[in-house]
Scaffold this motif. Structure first.
Motif, PDB file in Angstrom:
ATOM      1  N   THR A 114       0.850  -1.191   0.000  1.00  0.00           N
ATOM      2  CA  THR A 114       0.000   0.000   0.000  1.00  0.00           C
ATOM      3  C   THR A 114       0.879   1.232   0.000  1.00  0.00           C
ATOM      4  OG1 THR A 114      -1.811  -1.115   1.157  1.00  0.00           O
ATOM      5  CG2 THR A 114      -1.757   1.291   1.271  1.00  0.00           C
ATOM      6  N   SER A 158       3.863   0.448   2.801  1.00  0.00           N
ATOM      7  CA  SER A 158       3.632  -0.550   3.856  1.00  0.00           C
ATOM      8  C   SER A 158       4.766  -1.565   3.935  1.00  0.00           C
ATOM      9  CB  SER A 158       2.314  -1.290   3.591  1.00  0.00           C
ATOM     10  OG  SER A 158       2.349  -1.954   2.325  1.00  0.00           O
ATOM     11  N   THR A 159       5.621  -1.610   2.897  1.00  0.00           N
ATOM     12  CA  THR A 159       6.640  -2.662   2.849  1.00  0.00           C
ATOM     13  C   THR A 159       8.067  -2.136   2.775  1.00  0.00           C
ATOM     14  OG1 THR A 159       6.392  -2.770   0.440  1.00  0.00           O
ATOM     15  CG2 THR A 159       5.049  -4.288   1.756  1.00  0.00           C
TER      16      THR A 159
END
Length: 787
Positions: free
Chosen positions: A337, A391-392
Motif C-alpha cells: 500500500t 507498507s513494505t
C-alpha cells in the motif's frame, strides 16, 4: 402558434438570414436603448440598439418593411424601407416635449445565427453565475471538461478569444483568467464552429469569442455585484464597474475579487499486466484567490476616426492538496500500500494591453481601415512538496519550484471596402509572436539523503512566430449570398530543452487555408423566412507550449504528466450545413476529416510499468460526423425555451504505442434553457445538459449531466437584482470512464464539488428605468431620417 416553431426539421438544404445593421444616432452621438419595430404584412417584431447605438436585425432581402424607431427624449420616426442593402443609418430628432421615462424593451433571442457563427445573449446566464467560467459552462451547446477545455462540435478543444484576440496560454492558466472575470463582464458570446479566412487558421475545434462590455451610457452608470455559493466548499465574489460616455470620450473601469474552493475525487483500477493491477483513490482540494482590474478609453478624433485603448491586470494565488492511496495487487493478493500526499502553492500575474484604431471612409463604416495591436504577459509560479509512505519499504519525500514566463504580441491591419456593386472586400495581414520559458528545480530525499531530482528538473524555451495574409469577398445575389476567402500562414516554431539534455526542434512551413460560405432563402414557415448555409474550410492546429514542454509534472508516485516536443501539427478539412428560421438556428450537419491528430494519451513508463505517463502524441486520422437539432419558443411572452440535441460519431484509425488501433464511438448530447416569468419582476430559469456514451479522445465516458435552477427577482425600480441559484441539483455531473488502447487498460469514476446553492446580488446605478410595453404600431408617412 405563430411564435412557436419546432426544430427537428430534417432537410438537406441550408441557409442563413440576412443580417442588416441599423445605426441610430442624434446626428453626432449614438443612442443606446432605441427600439426598432418592423412590420411586414401581418407580422411584427422588434429589436433594440446596443451600447454603441447599433442593432443587427435578420430581415429578408429586397423586401419593403414598415419601421418605427423610438427612444426616450427623441421624436418617434416612422418610415418604409427597402432591404436592398445591409446597412442603414437612422438619425432621431430631440423631443421638444418632456415624456415619461418609458421605453420598450425588445426581447433578445438566447441564440441567433449570423453568417458563419451563433451569437449568444449571456444576460439570462449571468444572473446565476459567479464568474465568466461558469457562464460558459451553462451556455447551451458548449461543453467543458475538468481541465478547463471547452468543446463545440469537435473532440478538439475550442480556441478562446476575448474581443477578437486569441488568448495563448495553457488551459489551467486560461481557466484561472476566466474565473477572475465577473459574470456581467460579457456583452455577447460568439460561437464560431467554422471560422472564416479573416480569423487564425488554428481553429479545428472552433472558436469561442467573448465580447466584453465597455462604456454604454451617455450618463455615468455602472453596477456593484456580490454573491456566494456553497457545496462541500464555497465561492464568494465582489465586483464593481463604472462606464461613461461624454462628448467624444468613452471610458470604463471595472474590478473584482473572488475566493473559492473546490474538490475532485477520482478512483481507478489499472492493469499492469494479466496478473497485476493498481487500485487508487485520489481526492484533491483546491483553493483560489483571484483579483482583476480592467480599464479602457476610446476617443473620437473625428466622426470617422476612433482610437481606443484597453487594459487588464489580474493576479491569483492557489493552494492545492492531493491525497492518493494506492494498493498494488499480484494474482489477487495485495503486495503493498502506498500513501501519497502533495501540496502545491501557485501564484499567477497576467497583464494585457491593446490599442485599436478604426478609420471610416464613409458615415456607416462600410469602408474602413482597422489597425490593432495587443500584448500580454503571463508569469505563473508554483512550489510543490510531496511525501510517500509504503507498507513494505521506507518512503521518500520531494520538493521543488517551477516558474515560467510567457509573452504574446500581435499586430493586425485590415481594410474593409464595400463597392458600389455590393461586393464587400476584407483584406489584411497579421503577425503574432510568442516567447515562453520555464525552469523547474526539484530534489528528492530517500533514506535521509537529499539529492537533485534529475527526472523532474527541467529547463525549456519556446518561440513561435506566425505571419498571415488574407483576402475575403462577400456578395449577395437576390436570395443568394456568397463569401469566399483565402488565408496564407507562415509558421516558425523553435523549442530548446537545456536540462536534462540539450535538445532542439524547429518547425518552419507555409500553408494555404481556403474558406467558402454559401447561403440562400429556401422556404417560409408560418410567414417566417427559412434560410440555409453551407460552409467549407481548411484549418490547422499547432501544439502549444504546454503540449511541447517535456517537463514532468508530478501527479502522484505512479503518475506524471509531460509534453512531447516531437508533436506535429494536425490539419482538418471541415464542412457544415445550417438551417435557420428568422436568424434562429434549427439544424446543422457537419463533418471533419482530421489528419495527424494529436491527443492526450496514457502510456506505461518504459522502465517501470507501474508508472503511467500522461502525455500527447500524433496517433491517427479521424473522421468526425455530427448533426445538431434545435427548437425554441421565442422570447416575448411569459415563457420561452431553447432545446437541442447533437449526435457525434468519431471514427479513428492509426497507431497506439506502435500497434494498429481502430476506435469508433457515437455520443449524444442534449441541452436546454427555459425561462418562466411570474410577473415583470420575477422569473425562474432552468438550464442543463445530458450526455450519453461520452468520449474524451480515446477515453470512453459513461452517461452524465447537469441541471441548474435560478430564481430571479428585481426590486427598487429594477435597479436591484436578487438571484437564488442551485447548480447540479440532481448531482448527476459525475461519470465512469474506461480506456482500452495499446498496453493501457483502466477503469474508474470521477466527480467534483458540482452541486452548489448560492445567492447573487447586483445593483445598477446611473441608469434610467425601462418599462416593458408591447403594442402593434401603425405605420405612417415616410421621413428623411433613414439613410
Amino acid at each position: 402558434m405563430k411564435k412557436l416553431f419546432l426544430l427537428f426539421l430534417f432537410t438537406f438544404q441550408l441557409s442563413h438570414a440576412q443580417l442588416i445593421t441599423f445605426t441610430v444616432t442624434d446626428g453626432t452621438e449614438p443612442i443606446p436603448g432605441a427600439t426598432l419595430f418592423f412590420q411586414l404584412g401581418t407580422k411584427t417584431f422588434a429589436g433594440a440598439t446596443d451600447t454603441s447605438g447599433i442593432a443587427r436585425i435578420a430581415l429578408g432581402e429586397n423586401l419593403r418593411y414598415k419601421i418605427r424607431v423610438s427612444a426616450v427624449g427623441f421624436e418617434t420616426l416612422e418610415q418604409e424601407i427597402l432591404t436592398h442593402k445591409n446597412e442603414f443609418k437612422i438619425v432621431l430628432k430631440a423631443s421638444t416635449t418632456q415624456l415619461d421615462e418609458v421605453a420598450v424593451i425588445a426581447k433578445k433571442p438566447l441564440i441567433t445565427h449570423e453568417d458563419d457563427k451563433d451569437i449568444v445573449d449571456p444576460e439570462p446566464l449571468t444572473r446565476s453565475s459567479t464568474n465568466v467560467m461558469e457562464v460558459l459552462e451553462k451556455t447551451p451547446g458548449i461543453f467543458s471538461d475538468t481541465d478547463g477545455n471547452f468543446y463545440l462540435s469537435s473532440t478538439t478543444p475550442a480556441k478562446i478569444y476575448i474581443n477578437g484576440r486569441e488568448q495563448r496560454m495553457g488551459s489551467g492558466d486560461l481557466a484561472a483568467l476566466l474565473r477572475s472575470l465577473p459574470p456581467n463582464a460579457i456583452e455577447k458570446i460568439e460561437i464560431i464552429r467554422t471560422p472564416s479566412a479573416t480569423m487564425d487558421a488554428s481553429n479545428t475545434g472552433g472558436t469561442l469569442n467573448l465580447i466584453l462590455r465597455k462604456g454604454y451610457s451617455i450618463f455615468g452608470s455602472g453596477s456593484i455585484s456580490a454573491g456566494m455559493n456553497q457545496g462541500r466548499y464555497g465561492n464568494r465574489f465582489l465586483n464593481a464597474s463604472y462606464n461613461r460616455s461624454a462628448g467624444k470620450t468613452t471610458y470604463y473601469l471595472n474590478g473584482g475579487a473572488s475566493v473559492g474552493e473546490n474538490f475532485n475525487f477520482v478512483e481507478n483500477q489499472r492493469n499492469i499486466n494479466i496478473t497485476s493491477r493498481l487500485d487508487s483513490r485520489s481526492e484533491s482540494r483546491s483553493g483560489e484567490q483571484n483579483g482583476m482590474i480592467g480599464y479602457g478609453v476610446a476617443y473620437d478624433f473625428t466622426k470617422k476616426w476612433t482610437v481606443s485603448y484597453d487594459g487588464q491586470l489580474s493576479g491569483g494565488h492557489s493552494d492545492n492538496t492531493n491525497n492518493t492511496g494506492t494498493d498494488s495487487f499480484h494474482e489477487l493478493e495485495k503486495e503493498f500500500t502506498n500513501q501519497n500526499d502533495i501540496h502545491t502553492e501557485g501564484r499567477r500575474v497576467f497583464v494585457n494591453q491593446s490599442l485599436n484604431s478604426i478609420l471610416k471612409f464613409d458615415s456607416i463604416g462600410s469602408r474602413k481601415l482597422l489597425l490593432d495591436f495587443s500584448g500580454s504577459f503571463l508569469r505563473p509560479q508554483s512550489d510543490q512538496t510531496y511525501a510517500n509512505t509504503y507498507s513494505t519499504k521506507p518512503g521518500n519525500t520531494g520538493a521543488g519550484h517551477n516558474s515560467g514566463t510567457s509573452g504574446f504580441y500581435a499586430i493586425r491591419a485590415e481594410l474593409t471596402y464595400l463597392f458600389k456593386n455590393r461586393i464587400k472586400l476584407e483584406t489584411g495581414g497579421k503577425l503574432s509572436m510568442q516567447d515562453f520559458g520555464s525552469r523547474a528545480e526539484f530534489t528528492r530525499t530517500e533514506n535521509a539523503v537529499t539529492s537533485p531530482d534529475l527526472f523532474r528538473t527541467n529547463a525549456f524555451d519556446f518561440n513561435n512566430r506566425i505571419s498571415a495574409l488574407y483576402l475575403q469577398g462577400t456578395r449577395s445575389f437576390g436570395a443568394f449570398s456568397l463569401k469566399t476567402g483565402l488565408r496564407l500562414e507562415n509558421t516558425y516554431m523553435r523549442g530548446h530543452q537545456v536540462i536534462p539534455s540539450d535538445t532542439t526542434f524547429k518547425v518552419q512551413r507555409t500553408d494555404l487555408f481556403p474558406f467558402l460560405f454559401f447561403g440562400r432563402k429556401i422556404a417560409s414557415i408560418m410567414g417566417m423566412e427559412m434560410r440555409a448555409t453551407l460552409v467549407a474550410q481548411r484549418t490547422i492546429d499547432r501544439p502549444g507550449y504546454n503540449q511541447l514542454n517535456p517537463f514532468r509534472q508530478y501527479l502522484n508516485e505512479f503518475t506524471y504528466q509531460s509534453g512531447n516536443p516531437a508533436l506535429k501539427p494536425q490539419f482538418s478539412n471541415n464542412f457544415e450545413m445550417n438551417v435557420s428560421v428568422e436568424g434562429t438556428p434549427i439544424l446543422a450537419i457537419g463533418q471533419r476529416h482530421i489528419s495527424d491528430i494529436f491527443t492526450s494519451v496514457l502510456y506505461q513508463d518504459t522502465q517501470n510499468p507501474q508508472v503511467t505517463n500522461r502525455t500527447y502524441d500524433n496517433l491517427a486520422k479521424n473522421k468526425e460526423t455530427y448533426f445538431r437539432l434545435m427548437g425554441a419558443l421565442p422570447p416575448g411572452g411569459k415563457y420561452f425555451f431553447v432545446a437541442g440535441a447533437q449526435y457525434t460519431l468519431n471514427d479513428y484509425s492509426g497507431l497506439y504505442e506502435g500497434s494498429p488501433v481502430h476506435f469508433r464511438r457515437g455520443t449524444w448530447r442534449f441541452f436546454t434553457f427555459h425561462e418562466l416569468k411570474f410577473n415583470k419582476q420575477t422569473s425562474l430559469t432552468l438550464n442543463g445538459f445530458y450526455m450519453t456514451k461520452g468520449q474524451m479522445q480515446f477515453t470512453e465516458l459513461g452517461n452524465f449531466g447537469n441541471l441548474n435552477l435560478s430564481l430571479n427577482r428585481r426590486f427598487m425600480n429594477d435597479r436591484l437584482n436578487l438571484t437564488l441559484n442551485a447548480s447540479d441539483v440532481l448531482f448527476t455531473n459525475k461519470f465512469n470512464f474506461r480506456i482500452s488502447q495499446g498496453n493501457m487498460m483502466a477503469t474508474g469514476s470521477q466527480y467534483h464539488d458540482s452541486r452548489r446553492f448560492g445567492i447573487n446580488l447586483r445593483y445598477n446605478f446611473g441608469q434610467k428605468k425601462r418599462t416593458e410595453n408591447s403594442f402593434n404600431p401603425e405605420m405612417g408617412t415616410p421621413d428623411s431620417g433613414i439613410q
